[in-house]
Design a protein around this motif. Structure first.
Motif, PDB file in Angstrom:
ATOM      1  N   THR A   1       0.829  -1.210   0.000  1.00 23.24           N
ATOM      2  CA  THR A   1       0.000   0.000   0.000  1.00 23.24           C
ATOM      3  C   THR A   1       0.863   1.260   0.000  1.00 23.24           C
ATOM      4  N   ALA A   2       0.198   2.404  -0.166  1.00 19.88           N
ATOM      5  CA  ALA A   2       0.876   3.691  -0.282  1.00 19.88           C
ATOM      6  C   ALA A   2       1.656   4.030   0.989  1.00 19.88           C
ATOM      7  N   PRO A   3       2.668   4.897   0.878  1.00 17.11           N
ATOM      8  CA  PRO A   3       3.530   5.235   2.018  1.00 17.11           C
ATOM      9  C   PRO A   3       2.808   5.831   3.217  1.00 17.11           C
ATOM     10  N   ASN A   4       1.708   6.539   2.981  1.00 17.27           N
ATOM     11  CA  ASN A   4       0.946   7.122   4.092  1.00 17.27           C
ATOM     12  C   ASN A   4      -0.487   7.375   3.648  1.00 17.27           C
ATOM     13  N   ASN A   5      -1.244   8.109   4.467  1.00 16.94           N
ATOM     14  CA  ASN A   5      -2.672   8.288   4.195  1.00 16.94           C
ATOM     15  C   ASN A   5      -2.996   9.563   3.425  1.00 16.94           C
ATOM     16  N   TRP A   6      -2.010  10.244   2.868  1.00 19.57           N
ATOM     17  CA  TRP A   6      -2.267  11.507   2.184  1.00 19.57           C
ATOM     18  C   TRP A   6      -3.232  11.313   1.009  1.00 19.57           C
ATOM     19  N   LEU A   7      -4.114  12.298   0.846  1.00 23.75           N
ATOM     20  CA  LEU A   7      -5.140  12.255  -0.199  1.00 23.75           C
ATOM     21  C   LEU A   7      -4.877  13.310  -1.269  1.00 23.75           C
ATOM     22  N   SER A   8      -5.376  13.039  -2.448  1.00 27.96           N
ATOM     23  CA  SER A   8      -5.310  13.998  -3.553  1.00 27.96           C
ATOM     24  C   SER A   8      -6.523  14.919  -3.507  1.00 27.96           C
ATOM     25  N   VAL A   9      -6.308  16.189  -3.816  1.00 24.36           N
ATOM     26  CA  VAL A   9      -7.425  17.135  -3.908  1.00 24.36           C
ATOM     27  C   VAL A   9      -8.441  16.659  -4.939  1.00 24.36           C
ATOM     28  N   PHE A  10      -7.963  15.988  -5.964  1.00 22.27           N
ATOM     29  CA  PHE A  10      -8.844  15.546  -7.047  1.00 22.27           C
ATOM     30  C   PHE A  10      -9.438  14.159  -6.811  1.00 22.27           C
ATOM     31  N   GLY A  11      -9.307  13.649  -5.591  1.00 18.85           N
ATOM     32  CA  GLY A  11      -9.945  12.387  -5.256  1.00 18.85           C
ATOM     33  C   GLY A  11      -8.985  11.213  -5.204  1.00 18.85           C
ATOM     34  N   GLY A  12      -9.136  10.372  -4.181  1.00 16.65           N
ATOM     35  CA  GLY A  12      -8.304   9.185  -4.040  1.00 16.65           C
ATOM     36  C   GLY A  12      -6.977   9.483  -3.369  1.00 16.65           C
ATOM     37  N   PRO A  13      -6.107   8.475  -3.273  1.00 14.01           N
ATOM     38  CA  PRO A  13      -4.810   8.658  -2.626  1.00 14.01           C
ATOM     39  C   PRO A  13      -3.930   9.654  -3.384  1.00 14.01           C
ATOM     40  N   ALA A  14      -3.000  10.268  -2.650  1.00  9.25           N
ATOM     41  CA  ALA A  14      -2.057  11.206  -3.258  1.00  9.25           C
ATOM     42  C   ALA A  14      -0.807  10.491  -3.760  1.00  9.25           C
ATOM     43  N   TRP A  15      -0.896   9.182  -3.965  1.00 10.23           N
ATOM     44  CA  TRP A  15       0.245   8.372  -4.381  1.00 10.23           C
ATOM     45  C   TRP A  15      -0.117   7.517  -5.584  1.00 10.23           C
TER      46      TRP A  15
ATOM     47  N   ARG B   1     -15.697  22.759 -12.562  1.00 10.79           N
ATOM     48  CA  ARG B   1     -15.327  24.155 -12.790  1.00 10.79           C
ATOM     49  C   ARG B   1     -15.613  24.652 -14.203  1.00 10.79           C
ATOM     50  N   ASP B   2     -16.136  23.786 -15.059  1.00  6.62           N
ATOM     51  CA  ASP B   2     -16.407  24.216 -16.433  1.00  6.62           C
ATOM     52  C   ASP B   2     -17.470  25.301 -16.506  1.00  6.62           C
ATOM     53  N   GLY B   3     -18.396  25.308 -15.553  1.00 11.57           N
ATOM     54  CA  GLY B   3     -19.491  26.278 -15.593  1.00 11.57           C
ATOM     55  C   GLY B   3     -19.054  27.720 -15.464  1.00 11.57           C
TER      56      GLY B   3
ATOM     57  N   GLN C   1     -24.216  20.008 -18.912  1.00 11.28           N
ATOM     58  CA  GLN C   1     -24.525  18.602 -18.743  1.00 11.28           C
ATOM     59  C   GLN C   1     -23.228  17.799 -18.639  1.00 11.28           C
ATOM     60  N   PHE C   2     -23.336  16.568 -18.177  1.00 13.05           N
ATOM     61  CA  PHE C   2     -22.138  15.749 -17.983  1.00 13.05           C
ATOM     62  C   PHE C   2     -21.340  15.616 -19.278  1.00 13.05           C
ATOM     63  N   GLU C   3     -22.053  15.463 -20.394  1.00 15.73           N
ATOM     64  CA  GLU C   3     -21.346  15.283 -21.668  1.00 15.73           C
ATOM     65  C   GLU C   3     -20.595  16.543 -22.110  1.00 15.73           C
ATOM     66  N   ASP C   4     -20.904  17.697 -21.495  1.00 20.86           N
ATOM     67  CA  ASP C   4     -20.197  18.931 -21.820  1.00 20.86           C
ATOM     68  C   ASP C   4     -18.857  19.043 -21.098  1.00 20.86           C
ATOM     69  N   LEU C   5     -18.692  18.308 -20.000  1.00 18.70           N
ATOM     70  CA  LEU C   5     -17.585  18.567 -19.088  1.00 18.70           C
ATOM     71  C   LEU C   5     -16.229  18.186 -19.666  1.00 18.70           C
ATOM     72  N   THR C   6     -15.236  19.023 -19.327  1.00 20.38           N
ATOM     73  CA  THR C   6     -13.834  18.732 -19.636  1.00 20.38           C
ATOM     74  C   THR C   6     -12.994  18.730 -18.362  1.00 20.38           C
ATOM     75  N   ASP C   7     -13.510  19.303 -17.300  1.00 18.23           N
ATOM     76  CA  ASP C   7     -12.786  19.437 -16.036  1.00 18.23           C
ATOM     77  C   ASP C   7     -12.666  18.085 -15.343  1.00 18.23           C
ATOM     78  N   PRO C   8     -11.448  17.591 -15.110  1.00 18.95           N
ATOM     79  CA  PRO C   8     -11.307  16.275 -14.471  1.00 18.95           C
ATOM     80  C   PRO C   8     -11.902  16.227 -13.071  1.00 18.95           C
TER      81      PRO C   8
ATOM     82  N   ILE D   1     -15.712  15.816 -13.559  1.00 19.74           N
ATOM     83  CA  ILE D   1     -16.015  14.470 -14.031  1.00 19.74           C
ATOM     84  C   ILE D   1     -15.882  13.467 -12.879  1.00 19.74           C
ATOM     85  N   ARG D   2     -14.864  13.671 -12.049  1.00 17.17           N
ATOM     86  CA  ARG D   2     -14.604  12.746 -10.934  1.00 17.17           C
ATOM     87  C   ARG D   2     -15.738  12.777  -9.905  1.00 17.17           C
ATOM     88  N   PHE D   3     -16.282  13.965  -9.616  1.00 18.82           N
ATOM     89  CA  PHE D   3     -17.243  14.077  -8.521  1.00 18.82           C
ATOM     90  C   PHE D   3     -18.698  14.295  -8.987  1.00 18.82           C
ATOM     91  N   TRP D   4     -18.946  14.170 -10.286  1.00 21.55           N
ATOM     92  CA  TRP D   4     -20.321  14.243 -10.789  1.00 21.55           C
ATOM     93  C   TRP D   4     -21.133  13.091 -10.189  1.00 21.55           C
TER      94      TRP D   4
END
Length: 554
Positions: free
Chosen positions: A148-162, A413-415, A394-401, A404-407
């Motif tokens: 597993t990852a070195p520690n519990n740090w998280l990514s701002v964009f979702g999931g582990p930071a590793w 942020r596309d709006g 709409q979801f199909e319009d989105l380009t912002d990762p 898309i991740r948290f829809w």
């Protein structure tokens, strides 16, 4: 395309021009397309600079235009010293600089120093082996015995930071996307390489830098786990805890480390070699943000100014605004702040603040009236001067990762990044001649296009121009003292003073009229006609309609 920097002629100006300045943020992808590919470019920015100058602003802040695979819309840089072909060439940048300076506009550019793209040559070399010259340029760590990852740090964009790398058989750290590996600021060679990139743009005449995620530069060398955190109800931004588990941690070790101060001093020392240059840092540090801002701006040897997410949330009330401004001035003794209600990362403030569509115009006008009278520099985001609401995509319009991740819990942020509407009757509101723009222009935005408001008295656009002219005409609003008044009524009331220029402002952010009795110590000399405000004084009582204000000389 040559990368040889051309020495720009320095502008004759006050070294402290940034103090109290009005900065206009340009998101190049969405400003103006000139080559018909549906994406804005630097030539488009140059073409529209006279419009920006007509607003009465002092500077533009240009969001990233560097070479990038665009996984995060340019905030994943693969070459710090070049222009992405999508936006043009270095010659186009130089032409834009020359035109901006001709018009009296300063130019501030984004610098994304905390991380690069995984397509950057530095990272390609770093991941190739554990013993190459750049092996330690990024944050690498071994897996735990169980993989597993070195520690519990998280990514701002979702999931582990590793992210695991099969070549080095190690994890690398990423505060944002997995394709945005974090640089290792504990390595002085990394710092120097970044400072060399900053110098490259200084030599081209850039007047300042907006430092993206400035408190994310340095990580804890020991890679200690972050503790759990109960988020403050006032926290705003991408780590909003109701959407993203990132907000469930207290980020004591993955950012805002004390070693960052040393780099900021090196950065400032470089800027001080050039006349009239400035810096503004983006600080996202939850409840610790003001403490961080104080540390980063104190002493005159680090950043010139910072901004936080304090006013980028949904709260548009007297208590909240007073709390944010008061807290800053109490916490930050000799630093400087840059206030904003909108930027490229948050929903447009007209949609956040207005309770319905009918009051959007009034809210747009009142918001800039309030913003322009606060002590500090201010930043405007392209399109807010038109009263643009958040685009409903709409979801199909989105380009912002991130979106898309948290829809569908969060639309991303596309709006707030949709193209600038210039001409209401043209396809894509005059943004592009392409069949399709990179993001669509909503019909309600086209109806608010520049050509529908330009020169029309009473429009949001003209209100911005008049309000910014008012700010520039009063020395007290640039860097004068500010004092809030304690009143029984639910209004935002304060004075701004500098020398003989002494002004009183009272803003009614409620949806009904108010009668305000001023303290006896406030002696009104005369009413002052501030654009858009219609408050009056009757028998010593200030009468203010809903979403309106009052100004007087005291």
């Amino acid at each position: 395309m040559t990368k040889s920097p051309t020495k720009a002629k320095p502008q004759k100006s006050n070294a402290d021009w940034w103090r109290g300045a009005v900065i206009y943020q340009v998101y190049p992808r969405s400003f103006q397309d000139t080559d018909g590919d549906g994406i804005g470019d630097l030539k488009g920015v140059t073409e529209r600079l006279p419009y920006i100058a007509s607003l009465g602003v002092d500077a533009i802040w240009l969001s990233p235009f560097f070479t990038s695979p665009m996984a995060d819309m340019g905030y994943d840089v693969s070459d710090y010293c070049d222009v992405d072909p999508m936006f043009g060439t270095l010659a186009d940048f130089d032409a834009m600089m020359a035109e901006a300076h001709r018009l009296g506009l300063k130019v501030i550019i984004d610098q994304v120093l905390s991380h690069t793209s995984d397509q950057h040559a530095w990272f390609k070399e770093s991941r190739a082996s554990r013993n190459n010259p750049k092996a330690d340029w990024y944050v690498w760590a071994a897996a735990k015995p169980d993989g597993t990852a070195p520690n519990n740090w998280l990514s701002v964009f979702g999931g582990p930071a590793w992210e695991w790398d099969g070549v080095r058989k190690q994890y690398y750290m990423h505060n944002f996307l997995a394709s945005q590996p974090d640089l290792n600021f504990h390595n002085r060679d990394v710092q120097q390489a970044l400072l060399d990139a900053v110098r490259f743009w200084l030599e081209r005449g850039v007047d300042g830098f907006r430092l993206d995620t400035v408190n994310y530069y340095v990580h804890d060398k020991e890679l200690r786990d972050n503790p759990a955190h109960v988020p403050d109800s006032e926290e705003a931004g991408l780590d909003a805890p109701d959407v993203n588990p990132y907000g469930m941690q207290s980020h004591l070790y993955d950012k805002t480390q004390p070693e960052n101060i040393g780099f900021l001093k090196r950065f400032r020392a470089l800027l001080d070699q050039y006349d009239g240059r400035t810096s503004v840092g983006e600080v996202g540090d939850g409840a610790r943000s003001l403490k961080t801002v104080a540390a980063y701006t104190a002493g005159g040897d680090k950043l010139h100014m910072c901004y936080t997410f304090d006013l980028l949330g949904p709260d548009f009330t007297p208590n909240h605004i007073r709390h944010c401004v008061d807290a800053f001035h109490k916490s930050v003794a000799d630093g400087w702040v840059c206030w904003a209600f909108s930027n490229h990362d948050v929903n447009r403030h007209v949609s956040r603040f207005a309770q319905n569509g009918e009051e959007r115009e009034a809210v747009a006008k009142l918001a800039v009236s309030v913003l322009s009278t606060l002590r500090g520099s201010i930043c405007l985001y392209q399109g807010e001067e038109l009263g643009l609401p958040e685009a409903d995509l709409q979801f199909e319009d989105l380009t912002d990762p991130y979106g898309i991740r948290f829809w569908p819990a969060f639309k991303g942020r596309d709006g707030c990044r949709t193209p600038m509407p210039w001409v209401s009757a043209k396809p894509h509101a005059g943004f592009t001649t392409a069949a399709k723009a990179w993001l669509r222009v909503p019909a309600e935005h086209a109806a608010l296009a520049v050509d529908t408001q330009d020169g029309r008295e009473g429009s949001v656009l003209e209100h911005y121009r008049h309000t910014l002219a008012f700010r520039k005409a009063h020395a007290a609003l640039a860097d004068g003292d500010m004092e809030f008044l304690d009143l029984d009524e639910d209004v935002l009331a304060f004075t701004r003073k500098k020398g003989e220029d002494r002004l009183l402002f009272v803003f009614n952010l409620r949806r009904g009229p108010q009668e305000v009795t001023l303290p006896q110590r406030i002696a009104i000399k005369e009413l002052v006609a501030m654009p858009g405000l219609s408050g009056s004084l009757v028998d010593g009582v200030v009468l203010i309609e809903a979403l309106d204000g009052f100004c007087a000389r005291i």
